[in-house]
Each structure stands twice: as structure tokens, then as C-alpha cells.
Scaffold this motif. Structure first.
Motif, PDB file in Angstrom:
ATOM      1  N   VAL A 242     -20.050 -47.169  -7.519  1.00 38.44           N
ATOM      2  CA  VAL A 242     -19.095 -48.112  -6.963  1.00 38.44           C
ATOM      3  C   VAL A 242     -17.895 -47.310  -6.490  1.00 38.44           C
ATOM      4  N   CYS A 243     -17.456 -47.598  -5.293  1.00 38.45           N
ATOM      5  CA  CYS A 243     -16.346 -46.839  -4.723  1.00 38.45           C
ATOM      6  C   CYS A 243     -15.140 -46.908  -5.651  1.00 38.45           C
ATOM      7  N   HIS A 244     -14.570 -45.746  -5.863  1.00 40.62           N
ATOM      8  CA  HIS A 244     -13.395 -45.650  -6.722  1.00 40.62           C
ATOM      9  C   HIS A 244     -12.139 -45.662  -5.869  1.00 40.62           C
ATOM     10  N   ARG A 245     -11.205 -46.512  -6.231  1.00 41.21           N
ATOM     11  CA  ARG A 245      -9.909 -46.542  -5.555  1.00 41.21           C
ATOM     12  C   ARG A 245      -8.891 -45.938  -6.511  1.00 41.21           C
ATOM     13  N   PRO A 246      -8.078 -45.021  -5.992  1.00 37.87           N
ATOM     14  CA  PRO A 246      -7.122 -44.346  -6.871  1.00 37.87           C
ATOM     15  C   PRO A 246      -6.000 -45.266  -7.312  1.00 37.87           C
ATOM     16  N   GLU A 247      -5.284 -44.773  -8.321  1.00 36.69           N
ATOM     17  CA  GLU A 247      -4.088 -45.481  -8.773  1.00 36.69           C
ATOM     18  C   GLU A 247      -3.148 -45.631  -7.586  1.00 36.69           C
ATOM     19  N   GLY A 248      -2.136 -46.479  -7.716  1.00 39.83           N
ATOM     20  CA  GLY A 248      -1.168 -46.642  -6.644  1.00 39.83           C
ATOM     21  C   GLY A 248      -0.498 -45.323  -6.300  1.00 39.83           C
ATOM     22  N   LEU A 249      -0.201 -45.148  -5.031  1.00 41.76           N
ATOM     23  CA  LEU A 249       0.438 -43.906  -4.600  1.00 41.76           C
ATOM     24  C   LEU A 249       1.798 -43.708  -5.263  1.00 41.76           C
ATOM     25  N   GLU A 250       2.481 -44.799  -5.533  1.00 40.64           N
ATOM     26  CA  GLU A 250       3.783 -44.679  -6.193  1.00 40.64           C
ATOM     27  C   GLU A 250       3.629 -44.053  -7.585  1.00 40.64           C
ATOM     28  N   GLN A 251       2.596 -44.484  -8.291  1.00 43.19           N
ATOM     29  CA  GLN A 251       2.349 -43.938  -9.628  1.00 43.19           C
ATOM     30  C   GLN A 251       1.973 -42.455  -9.543  1.00 43.19           C
ATOM     31  N   LEU A 252       1.119 -42.104  -8.579  1.00 40.90           N
ATOM     32  CA  LEU A 252       0.734 -40.703  -8.407  1.00 40.90           C
ATOM     33  C   LEU A 252       1.926 -39.859  -7.951  1.00 40.90           C
ATOM     34  N   GLU A 253       2.767 -40.437  -7.138  1.00 39.89           N
ATOM     35  CA  GLU A 253       3.969 -39.724  -6.697  1.00 39.89           C
ATOM     36  C   GLU A 253       4.865 -39.408  -7.898  1.00 39.89           C
ATOM     37  N   ALA A 254       4.952 -40.348  -8.831  1.00 40.00           N
ATOM     38  CA  ALA A 254       5.765 -40.140 -10.034  1.00 40.00           C
ATOM     39  C   ALA A 254       5.135 -39.111 -10.972  1.00 40.00           C
ATOM     40  N   GLN A 255       3.807 -39.014 -10.968  1.00 43.04           N
ATOM     41  CA  GLN A 255       3.101 -38.121 -11.884  1.00 43.04           C
ATOM     42  C   GLN A 255       2.887 -36.719 -11.323  1.00 43.04           C
ATOM     43  N   THR A 256       3.081 -36.550 -10.028  1.00 48.91           N
ATOM     44  CA  THR A 256       2.815 -35.252  -9.397  1.00 48.91           C
ATOM     45  C   THR A 256       4.074 -34.735  -8.716  1.00 48.91           C
ATOM     46  N   ASN A 257       3.919 -33.575  -8.104  1.00 51.09           N
ATOM     47  CA  ASN A 257       5.017 -32.987  -7.336  1.00 51.09           C
ATOM     48  C   ASN A 257       4.786 -33.163  -5.836  1.00 51.09           C
ATOM     49  N   PHE A 258       4.079 -34.224  -5.461  1.00 53.14           N
ATOM     50  CA  PHE A 258       3.808 -34.519  -4.066  1.00 53.14           C
ATOM     51  C   PHE A 258       4.572 -35.767  -3.629  1.00 53.14           C
ATOM     52  N   THR A 259       4.908 -35.805  -2.348  1.00 50.21           N
ATOM     53  CA  THR A 259       5.537 -36.991  -1.776  1.00 50.21           C
ATOM     54  C   THR A 259       4.442 -38.014  -1.457  1.00 50.21           C
ATOM     55  N   LYS A 260       4.853 -39.231  -1.200  1.00 51.88           N
ATOM     56  CA  LYS A 260       3.901 -40.282  -0.856  1.00 51.88           C
ATOM     57  C   LYS A 260       3.124 -39.890   0.407  1.00 51.88           C
ATOM     58  N   ARG A 261       3.815 -39.338   1.385  1.00 51.85           N
ATOM     59  CA  ARG A 261       3.172 -38.920   2.634  1.00 51.85           C
ATOM     60  C   ARG A 261       2.135 -37.818   2.372  1.00 51.85           C
ATOM     61  N   GLU A 262       2.486 -36.844   1.545  1.00 52.17           N
ATOM     62  CA  GLU A 262       1.545 -35.768   1.208  1.00 52.17           C
ATOM     63  C   GLU A 262       0.321 -36.328   0.493  1.00 52.17           C
ATOM     64  N   LEU A 263       0.541 -37.271  -0.398  1.00 47.55           N
ATOM     65  CA  LEU A 263      -0.575 -37.899  -1.109  1.00 47.55           C
ATOM     66  C   LEU A 263      -1.497 -38.644  -0.147  1.00 47.55           C
ATOM     67  N   GLN A 264      -0.913 -39.308   0.849  1.00 49.85           N
ATOM     68  CA  GLN A 264      -1.726 -40.011   1.839  1.00 49.85           C
ATOM     69  C   GLN A 264      -2.613 -39.040   2.612  1.00 49.85           C
ATOM     70  N   VAL A 265      -2.053 -37.901   3.003  1.00 48.24           N
ATOM     71  CA  VAL A 265      -2.816 -36.887   3.736  1.00 48.24           C
ATOM     72  C   VAL A 265      -3.922 -36.311   2.843  1.00 48.24           C
ATOM     73  N   LEU A 266      -3.578 -36.000   1.592  1.00 49.26           N
ATOM     74  CA  LEU A 266      -4.576 -35.477   0.653  1.00 49.26           C
ATOM     75  C   LEU A 266      -5.690 -36.495   0.415  1.00 49.26           C
ATOM     76  N   TYR A 267      -5.314 -37.760   0.297  1.00 44.48           N
ATOM     77  CA  TYR A 267      -6.309 -38.796   0.052  1.00 44.48           C
ATOM     78  C   TYR A 267      -7.267 -38.939   1.225  1.00 44.48           C
ATOM     79  N   ARG A 268      -6.715 -38.889   2.458  1.00 38.24           N
ATOM     80  CA  ARG A 268      -7.568 -38.969   3.639  1.00 38.24           C
ATOM     81  C   ARG A 268      -8.601 -37.840   3.643  1.00 38.24           C
ATOM     82  N   GLY A 269      -8.143 -36.633   3.342  1.00 34.25           N
ATOM     83  CA  GLY A 269      -9.053 -35.487   3.295  1.00 34.25           C
ATOM     84  C   GLY A 269     -10.090 -35.636   2.197  1.00 34.25           C
ATOM     85  N   PHE A 270      -9.664 -36.113   1.035  1.00 31.02           N
ATOM     86  CA  PHE A 270     -10.580 -36.307  -0.099  1.00 31.02           C
ATOM     87  C   PHE A 270     -11.639 -37.353   0.263  1.00 31.02           C
TER      88      PHE A 270
END
Length: 163
Positions: free
Chosen positions: A11-39
Motif C-alpha cells: 500500500v502506498c506510503h505517504r510521509p508525515e506532514g512536511l511541517e513535522q519533517l521540517e521540524a525534525q530535520t535540517n531541511f526547509t519545506k522546499r528542500e523536503l518537497q524536492v527530495l520527496y519528488r526525487g524519492f
């Protein structure tokens, strides 16, 4: 292969909200969006199994055999030890490796080298990792490396650390 079929039927996995990942990582929301597209481009189901991870990783090392190092790397990314890496696992590790503190990077790298997860890195584990790195780099290195170069490097490393 059965693993590929399993990955595609997952079943397709959808990641946690980008806001939560932004808070947990050292990436910006925009960087996370780009990384997610590539993933998602490489792993449409939202998760990657070890075989697919190895195939993707091998593309970066066309002159060597990256499969063993990719195996160790996959195990380090697979924090749940369930045989799959979700986007969150991937981005958390990438955040540490690219933008983490020295202490975070050392802890993550220690986990990579501690193959049997006993809290210690012994010569055999170090040798396995170093050999995997040499295999990944390929036989066409300059200067040309001797066959026993991995063992020699591990011996020197342990001597310097006085083990």
C-alpha cells in the motif's frame, strides 16, 4: 522477483506532514518537497526495499560493485529493521549526514559500522565495511590498490587507536 512484486503491491506510503519533517530535520519545506519528488520518482510506492536500494545506489558507482556497501547502508537507513526504508527514514539520515552536528554524524556512522549492533566495532566489522568501500570504488582507482589494502588500512586504524 518476488521482492519487486511485494514492493509494488505494498500500500502506498505517504510521509508525515512536511511541517513535522521540517521540524525534525535540517531541511526547509522546499528542500523536503524536492527530495520527496526525487524519492517518489525512484520509489513510487513511497518505500524502498533493499534490492531496489542497491540498484539505485549502484548507479553512482558504475566501475565497482556497490552491493555490499549498499547492504550496510540500507541497514543503517532501515531504522525500524523491517526491510524497507520510508521517505522519513531516508530524509532523517540524509539530514544527519549532510547537516548534522559532528556528534550526530559520528553516532550515525558508528551505527553503520557496528554491523552486529552490539555497541562495539571490532576488526571484522571494520574489515567488512572497508572491503565493501574498496569494492564499491572499483578496480580502476589511481594509484592502483593492492589486494590486501583493506586489511592494511584496518590494521593501521586499530594500531592508531591502540586496540
Amino acid at each position: 522477483k518476488i521482492e519487486d512484486e511485494l514492493e509494488m503491491t505494498t500500500v502506498c506510503h505517504r510521509p508525515e506532514g512536511l511541517e513535522q519533517l521540517e521540524a525534525q530535520t535540517n531541511f526547509t519545506k522546499r528542500e523536503l518537497q524536492v527530495l520527496y519528488r526525487g524519492f517518489k520518482n525512484e520509489c513510487p510506492s513511497g518505500v524502498v526495499n533493499e534490492e531496489t536500494f542497491k540498484q539505485i545506489y549502484a548507479q553512482f558507482f558504475p566501475h565497482g560493485d556497490a552491493s555490499m556497501y549498499a547492504h550496510y547502508l540500507f541497514n543503517a537507513f532501515d531504522t525500524a529493521q523491517n526491510g524497507s526504508v520510508k521517505f522519513e527514514d531516508f530524509v532523517m539520515a540524509l539530514s544527519i549526514l549532510l547537516r548534522g552536528t559532528v556528534h550526530e554524524k559520528l553516532r550515525w556512522t558508528f551505527n553503520l559500522y557496528d554491523i552486529n549492533k552490539d555497541g562495539y566495532i571490532n576488526k571484522e566489522e571494520m574489515m567488512d565495511i572497508v572491503k565493501a568501500i574498496y569494492d564499491m570504488m572499483g578496480k580502476y582507482t589511481y594509484p592502483v590498490l593492492k589486494e590486501d589494502a583493506p586489511r592494511q588500512h584496518v590494521e593501521v586504524f586499530f594500531q592508531v587507536l591502540d586496540f
